[in-house]
Motif scaffolding. Structure first.
Motif, PDB file in Angstrom:
ATOM      1  N   ALA A  18       2.667  -2.638  11.239  1.00 20.58           N
ATOM      2  CA  ALA A  18       2.831  -3.080  10.241  1.00 20.58           C
ATOM      3  C   ALA A  18       2.177  -4.010   8.518  1.00 20.58           C
ATOM      4  O   ALA A  18       1.237  -4.622   9.332  1.00 20.58           O
ATOM      5  CB  ALA A  18       4.097  -4.147  10.055  1.00 20.58           C
ATOM      6  N   THR A  45       1.560   5.818   2.043  1.00 12.72           N
ATOM      7  CA  THR A  45       0.720   6.545   1.257  1.00 12.72           C
ATOM      8  C   THR A  45      -0.281   5.968   1.399  1.00 12.72           C
ATOM      9  O   THR A  45      -1.028   5.248   1.810  1.00 12.72           O
ATOM     10  CB  THR A  45       1.149   4.861  -0.539  1.00 12.72           C
ATOM     11  OG1 THR A  45       2.687   4.766  -0.139  1.00 12.72           O
ATOM     12  CG2 THR A  45       0.330   5.595  -1.548  1.00 12.72           C
ATOM     13  N   ASP A  96       3.014   2.294   5.064  1.00  9.13           N
ATOM     14  CA  ASP A  96       4.042   2.949   4.439  1.00  9.13           C
ATOM     15  C   ASP A  96       3.789   3.903   4.497  1.00  9.13           C
ATOM     16  O   ASP A  96       5.125   5.388   3.635  1.00  9.13           O
ATOM     17  CB  ASP A  96       5.059   2.086   3.114  1.00  9.13           C
ATOM     18  CG  ASP A  96       4.460   2.182   2.015  1.00  9.13           C
ATOM     19  OD1 ASP A  96       2.619   2.847   2.022  1.00  9.13           O
ATOM     20  OD2 ASP A  96       4.197   2.117   0.508  1.00  9.13           O
TER      21      ASP A  96
END
Length: 101
Positions: free
Chosen positions: A35, A93, A91
């Motif tokens: 994260a 991308t 995320d």
């Protein structure tokens, strides 16, 4: 905490590679995308594990970050040459450095 099927596939692949790394020392360390992780990397390929797409990104630490992605992202990234510089974020991308994919 419940993990997504893509994250489970990434953990399965990482465990498999790390087990082989014990026997074959030339295999780089594999980690999951954490994260908040993101930045620049080199495209190192893709894998399909248990029906889930994973992208392999070689980071500055000479590790391979394993990122679960959707089918659309995988289709775009497959066009890249190995070693292409990309920008990524946690995320899912991924885009080629200097332009979008």
């Amino acid at each position: 905490m419940m993990r997504s099927p893509g994250e489970a596939a990434a953990r399965h692949y990482i465990a498999e590679r790390e087990a082989k790394r014990v026997l074959i020392q030339d295999i780089p360390r594999h980690t999951s995308c954490r994260a908040g992780q993101g930045g620049y990397a080199q495209y190192a390929g893709w894998r399909q594990i248990d029906g889930h797409a994973l992208i392999l990104l070689k980071t500055n630490e000479a590790e391979i970050s394993v990122m679960p992605v959707d089918a659309v992202t995988l289709a775009r990234v497959k066009r890249l040459k190995l070693g292409s510089e990309v920008i990524f974020n946690a995320d899912g991308t991924v885009r080629k450095k200097g332009r979008s994919l």
